[in-house]
Design an enzyme around this catalytic site. Structure first.
Site, short mmCIF file in Angstrom:
data_model
loop_
_atom_site.label_atom_id
_atom_site.label_comp_id
_atom_site.label_asym_id
_atom_site.label_seq_id
_atom_site.Cartn_x
_atom_site.Cartn_y
_atom_site.Cartn_z
N ASP A 450 2.80 30.48 -2.89
CA ASP A 450 3.00 30.69 -4.33
C ASP A 450 4.46 31.03 -4.62
O ASP A 450 5.24 31.38 -3.72
CB ASP A 450 2.09 31.85 -4.79
CG ASP A 450 1.66 31.72 -6.24
OD1 ASP A 450 2.33 31.01 -7.01
OD2 ASP A 450 0.65 32.34 -6.60
N ASP A 517 -2.55 27.68 -13.94
CA ASP A 517 -3.40 28.87 -13.89
C ASP A 517 -4.49 28.78 -14.96
O ASP A 517 -5.40 29.60 -15.00
CB ASP A 517 -2.57 30.14 -14.11
CG ASP A 517 -1.85 30.54 -12.83
OD1 ASP A 517 -2.24 30.06 -11.75
OD2 ASP A 517 -0.88 31.33 -12.91
#
Ligand code: GLA
Length: 699
Positions: A450, A517
């Site tokens: 990430d 997301d």
């Protein structure tokens, strides 16, 4: 031989297309032709004579140069802009020689500056079978004083003159990535870029150029995509002479590269292509390209579970075991533990940098959980964010100078974190060692990598501070590439707060990317639809979640995520027996078709915004099977039909869809529309199979 030397220069032929270049009288490289492959070699035209226009626009201004430099009477955007040690800023490159390496399908043209010791190799590599041409340059300093590069793009290409063009590109922001834009190219310069140190959520380093009448299935288009994950730029210049020239490369904003004596700079590759079967044709070439890049192209992706949306940072050995038990029951094959597992990490305020298990949550390390997951028949995966550091971490306390910063400025935190300076070799080595230890001490099959913020205060104390952007990305590639090579079985996922770094450059390291997301299914439908214009479905990770949309039918939610590499991210501890049984069935259905979805060709259908319909189908590599998905998102329209035809099947084979009770030829499926009258949040999945009884049926 795909690289043909003809009396006018070079013709690069791929399976269906051709790209012809030649030299001007000044020995500069320019475009002669780009389009379908022509029947005869002498069909390819010589370079037209480019006449100037008054004293203000010399012939060089209007010539379609392949790698223009800033110099002389030429005022369009250049690819190369330099400053020599004596302050001269014009670069005059003239052709020296060409090198053709047939086995590599590569044409390299050498150009030297006619005064300074600067050499540029312009490289074309044919990916002939997929009709794509790779282009890049290598710039060398053969002198003994540094030369400063102020712009060093990868390539320029020119659309055939006199056409009207629209640019198709992708914009967005966090939680709202992958919006497709289709805009007529205005006169002047249209610039897309990222100044963030990553490819970014905002613009994507790829574009297609099409005529206004080009559709999904018909018409011509020209496309380009950059293999780079840092700050980039694309310039599309619609000139006053009604030509369109497009260039792309590492962003020249806050860029300078000090090319030391004897050094060279290799620009990232840009891949260009032409397609005449509509946007879908371009997509299939781009998919084939990306499939060649990913580390594990043949491997089918496992169905994964990730509890991030259910638990956030609240992970520990007991609760993760509970999720794992249920996930295994559902048929999940890979259990991924997300953020929250490492030292001091109970919120986003602390811990980044300290990549060892938190002793309170995992007193005996990760092994007990990993053993439990493996005993359940699943593989284990882990989340990391290696490029980042929280000021509240042991790493930062030990090495505050490792974070990007300017000594005289405050350090901007975002999500309470700073960015490690991956341009520094010592930071790279530290990450390689730390992550190698993590991966060798634990049986980890999957890593979610990430990156939750962009670069600021990009300080660098080398002789050219602006090199930091480029060096950071080189450092990232070195760290990730070393780990990929050391741990070749690991599957990697690229995530950057959703889709902030989902590009062709990163797909050499990561097998799959996290699109956004935002996992709400009706938002995902257009995002996936657009992502699939550029990248293949095996790279698209999609979870079934329930962050407020648990009222939407589970089947609809699953079907949306089944159009890529399926994952589950819902709070499965709250699912009752009926929901678990339904999920188990849907996961089993996915496993039965995933080879079609992940490895097949994708055919997108024109969405119907009024009715809220989306549809797409996947045809297996051998064209014997097909999976068709049709969705209706919410729409206040009452009854609203939607028609779908199934393209891409073998024309003469006969295919049956048991659930539809229909059997017809591939040509029939392509021309007899199916009518759908769905309710909001209703979806359908049909599997078509070629009927075989010793011979495929002929019509
Ligand atoms: C980012 C990712 C999420 C999750 C969190 C963890 O936002 O996109 O999927 O991993 O970080 O902090």
């Amino acid at each position: 031989m795909p690289i043909i030397v003809d009396p006018h220069g070079y013709v690069l032929e791929t399976a269906h297309h051709a790209y012809a270049i030649g030299l001007t009288p000044e020995k500069e490289l320019a475009l002669r032709y780009w389009g379908p492959k022509l029947p005869h070699r002498d069909d390819y035209p010589p370079l037209p004579r480019h006449e100037g226009w008054a004293s203000f626009n010399g012939a060089e201004h209007v010539t379609p140069h392949e790698y223009p430099t800033y110099r002389g009477n030429k005022f369009t955007e250049p690819c190369l802009k330099t400053t020599f040690a004596d302050g001269v800023r014009d670069t005059w490159l003239t052709f020296q020689r060409a090198i053709i390496v047939d086995e590599e399908d590569t044409l390299t043209l050498r150009f030297d500056d006619d005064h300074y010791p600067l050499r540029v190799y312009v490289v074309y590599r044919l990916l002939a079978d997929i009709d794509v041409i790779e282009r890049y340059v290598e710039i060398q300093n053969h002198g003994d004083t540094p030369i400063t590069l102020e712009r060093a793009f990868s390539a320029m290409w020119h659309l055939p003159p006199a056409g009207r063009y629209e640019m198709i590109h992708f914009t967005g922001r966090w939680f709202d990535e992958w919006q497709m834009q289709r805009d007529p190219l205005p006169r002047g310069i249209t610039r897309l870029d990222s100044k963030r140190g990553t490819s970014s959520h905002h613009h994507h380093p790829a574009a297609l150029f099409a005529h206004p009448h080009t559709t999904e299935t018909h018409g011509e288009c020209w496309f380009a995509t950059l293999e780079y994950s840092g700050s980039w730029a694309l310039l599309a210049e619609h000139t006053d002479f009604d030509t369109v020239r497009v260039s792309m490369g590492v962003n020249d904003w806050d860029f300078a590269h000090r090319l030391e004596a004897g050094a060279s700079f290799i620009a990232p590759s840009v891949f260009v292509g032409y397609a005449d079967g509509g946007l879908q044709d371009a997509s299939q070439r781009l998919h084939a390209l990306a499939r060649r890049k990913v580390p594990h192209p043949q491997q089918l992706r496992p169905v994964l579970y990730n509890s991030w949306e259910a638990t956030a940072f609240h992970v520990d050995v007991q609760s993760q075991k509970r999720y794992a038990d249920i996930a295994a029951e559902l048929g999940v094959e890979l259990f991924v533990m997300d953020d929250g597992w490492f030292h001091g990490r109970s919120s986003d305020a602390a811990g980044l940098g300290d990549w060892f298990p938190d002793p309170k949550k995992f007193p005996d390390g990760l092994k007990p959980l990993i053993d439990h997951v493996k005993a359940l028949g699943m593989q284990f995966g882990l989340w990391i964010e290696p490029e980042m550091v929280n000021p509240d971490s042991d790493l930062y306390r030990a090495h505050p100078d490792w974070a990007l910063h300017y000594p005289t400025r405050a350090r901007t935190t975002a999500r309470n974190q700073l960015v490690l300076n991956l341009a520094r070799p010592d930071v790279q080595d530290y990450l390689i060692d730390t992550l190698s230890r993590l991966l060798s001490e634990n049986d980890i099959a999957f890593i979610k990598w990430d990156m939750n913020r962009n670069l600021t205060e990009a300080g660098w104390d080398g002789p050219e501070p602006k090199e930091v952007w480029w060096r950071y990305v080189e450092g990232l590639y070195r760290v990730w590439g070393t780990l990929r090579d050391r741990f070749p079985r690991v599957i990697w996922q690229s995530c950057s707060g959703g889709g902030g770094r989902a590009d062709l450059g990163i797909l050499r390291f990561a097998d799959q990317v996290w699109l956004s997301d935002n996992t709400e299914p009706t938002r995902r439908l257009p995002m996936q639809h657009h992502y699939l214009m550029l990248y293949p479905p095996n790279t698209l990770e999609a979870w079934v979640t329930d962050m407020g949309w648990e009222q939407m039918p589970l089947t609809f939610r699953f079907h949306v995520s089944m159009c890529g590499s399926l994952g589950v991210g819902a709070n499965i501890t709250r699912w009752d027996d009926a929901q678990q049984a339904a999920a188990r069935d849907l996961i089993a259905q996915y496993k039965a078709i995933r080879h079609i979805v992940q490895q097949g060709r994708v055919y997108r259908h024109e969405p119907d915004p009024r009715g809220g319909y989306y549809a797409l189908h996947f045809v297996s590599a051998d064209q014997r099977e097909c999976a068709l998905f049709v969705f209706r998102a919410y729409s206040p329209e009452p009854a609203h039909p939607y028609y779908v035809t199934v393209r891409g099947l073998l024309p003469e084979a006969r295919y049956g869809a048991a659930a539809l009770g229909i059997s017809r030829s591939g040509t029939g499926w392509a021309h007899v529309p199916l009518r759908f009258d769905l309710q909001p949040f209703e979806s359908r999945l049909y599997v078509l199979k070629a009927e075989y009884d010793g011979e495929y049926h002929d019509f």
